[in-house]
Design a protein around this motif. Structure first.
Motif, PDB file in Angstrom:
ATOM      1  N   ARG A   8      50.949  52.664  40.036  1.00  0.00           N
ATOM      2  CA  ARG A   8      51.056  51.210  39.835  1.00  0.00           C
ATOM      3  C   ARG A   8      52.345  50.863  39.094  1.00  0.00           C
ATOM      4  NH1 ARG A   8      45.946  49.211  36.808  1.00  0.00           N
ATOM      5  NH2 ARG A   8      46.865  47.157  37.261  1.00  0.00           N
ATOM      6  N   ASP A  32      40.480  49.074  30.676  1.00  0.00           N
ATOM      7  CA  ASP A  32      41.063  48.713  31.972  1.00  0.00           C
ATOM      8  C   ASP A  32      41.654  47.305  31.968  1.00  0.00           C
ATOM      9  OD1 ASP A  32      40.354  51.176  33.003  1.00  0.00           O
ATOM     10  OD2 ASP A  32      38.466  50.459  33.865  1.00  0.00           O
ATOM     11  N   ASP A  33      40.987  46.373  31.333  1.00  0.00           N
ATOM     12  CA  ASP A  33      41.492  44.999  31.325  1.00  0.00           C
ATOM     13  C   ASP A  33      42.825  44.918  30.589  1.00  0.00           C
ATOM     14  OD1 ASP A  33      39.317  44.101  32.741  1.00  0.00           O
ATOM     15  OD2 ASP A  33      38.203  43.435  30.962  1.00  0.00           O
ATOM     16  N   THR A  35      44.917  47.378  30.123  1.00  0.00           N
ATOM     17  CA  THR A  35      45.900  48.104  30.933  1.00  0.00           C
ATOM     18  C   THR A  35      46.413  47.229  32.065  1.00  0.00           C
ATOM     19  OG1 THR A  35      44.938  50.259  30.398  1.00  0.00           O
ATOM     20  CG2 THR A  35      46.259  50.117  32.406  1.00  0.00           C
ATOM     21  N   ASP A  36      45.508  46.510  32.722  1.00  0.00           N
ATOM     22  CA  ASP A  36      45.928  45.604  33.790  1.00  0.00           C
ATOM     23  C   ASP A  36      46.915  44.569  33.256  1.00  0.00           C
ATOM     24  OD1 ASP A  36      44.292  46.910  35.562  1.00  0.00           O
ATOM     25  OD2 ASP A  36      42.691  45.403  35.517  1.00  0.00           O
TER      26      ASP A  36
END
Length: 240
Positions: A8, A32-33, A35-36
């Motif tokens: 990514r 994850d949030d 990181t996004d």
């Protein structure tokens, strides 16, 4: 096995995707949030350190954010050389501190010293004040020496400064990520890149102790002119 985060980051143009992925995981773990959000910020051109909110420098970690100068790895020798040259310094100043990364590293390496950091930018000073509370230095808002408490006049044993030193004509050559997210005055040094050095040198006689030392950075091609600016004053130049 492929690494999705690395892929990514590569897809949004990160050249050092593996290193960035490792740093994201170090700071965020498996959130994850978050990181996004960092990947999205990198896609928009935000420097990794600002996207994460932290930067590592010379053995310390400091908070940074949008609009605050990201501490450069090439400034780390300033800390090493300053500590080697003035190991017994008692009053230490980080001039133009940004986030206070140099001040934090100096406090760690010179625990006997009282460390002060100054910057004219209120956004940077908010971060420096927070980092100061964490790392044990005092942060002051103002223009170079004038930001310091008057009680320090004539008592500064060691001043360290990663000064703005990019000549005006070369500002457009700064990497786009940094150019868009750091204030010009954090990097712009005037026509020859040495105007901030001139301002700092002008205050040395009033603020430095008799054996006080200034340690600062200049580009290789600026060294001769910088030595002329310093004159007979005690200045150690780190070249790069």
């Amino acid at each position: 096995m492929s690494d999705r985060l690395v892929a990514r980051l590569r897809a949004v143009g990160c050249v050092f995707a593996e290193a960035e992925a490792a740093e994201i995981r170090r700071v965020l773990g498996h959130d994850d949030d978050a990181t996004d959000a960092v990947v999205a910020a990198r896609a928009a051109g935000t420097p990794l350190e600002q996207a994460l909110g932290v930067a590592r420098f010379a053995g310390v970690e400091v908070e940074v954010g949008d609009g605050v100068f990201v501490p450069r790895l090439r400034a780390e020798p300033l800390v090493d050389d300053a500590v080697a040259a003035a190991p017994d310094a008692r009053v230490v100043v980080d001039l133009g501190c940004g986030s206070g990364a140099i001040a934090a590293a100096l406090h760690r390496r010179l625990p006997q010293a009282r460390v002060h950091a100054v910057d004219i930018d209120p956004v940077a000073l908010r971060f420096a004040a927070r980092n100061g509370r964490r790392h044990g230095f005092e942060a002051h808002l103002g223009d170079w020496w004038q930001a310091l408490p008057r009680t320090l006049r004539g008592r500064v044993d060691l001043a360290v400064a990663y000064l703005p030193h990019v000549p005006t004509a070369r500002l457009s050559g700064i990497a786009g990520d940094y150019r868009a997210h750091e204030p010009d005055r954090a990097v712009a040094g005037g026509a020859d890149g040495l105007d901030p050095l001139r301002a700092v040198v002008a205050g040395m006689d009033d603020w430095m102790s008799p054996d006080g030392l200034l340690v600062t950075f200049v580009a290789d091609e600026q060294h001769i002119a910088a030595r002329t600016v310093a004159g007979a004053r005690r200045v150690l130049f780190v070249l790069g």
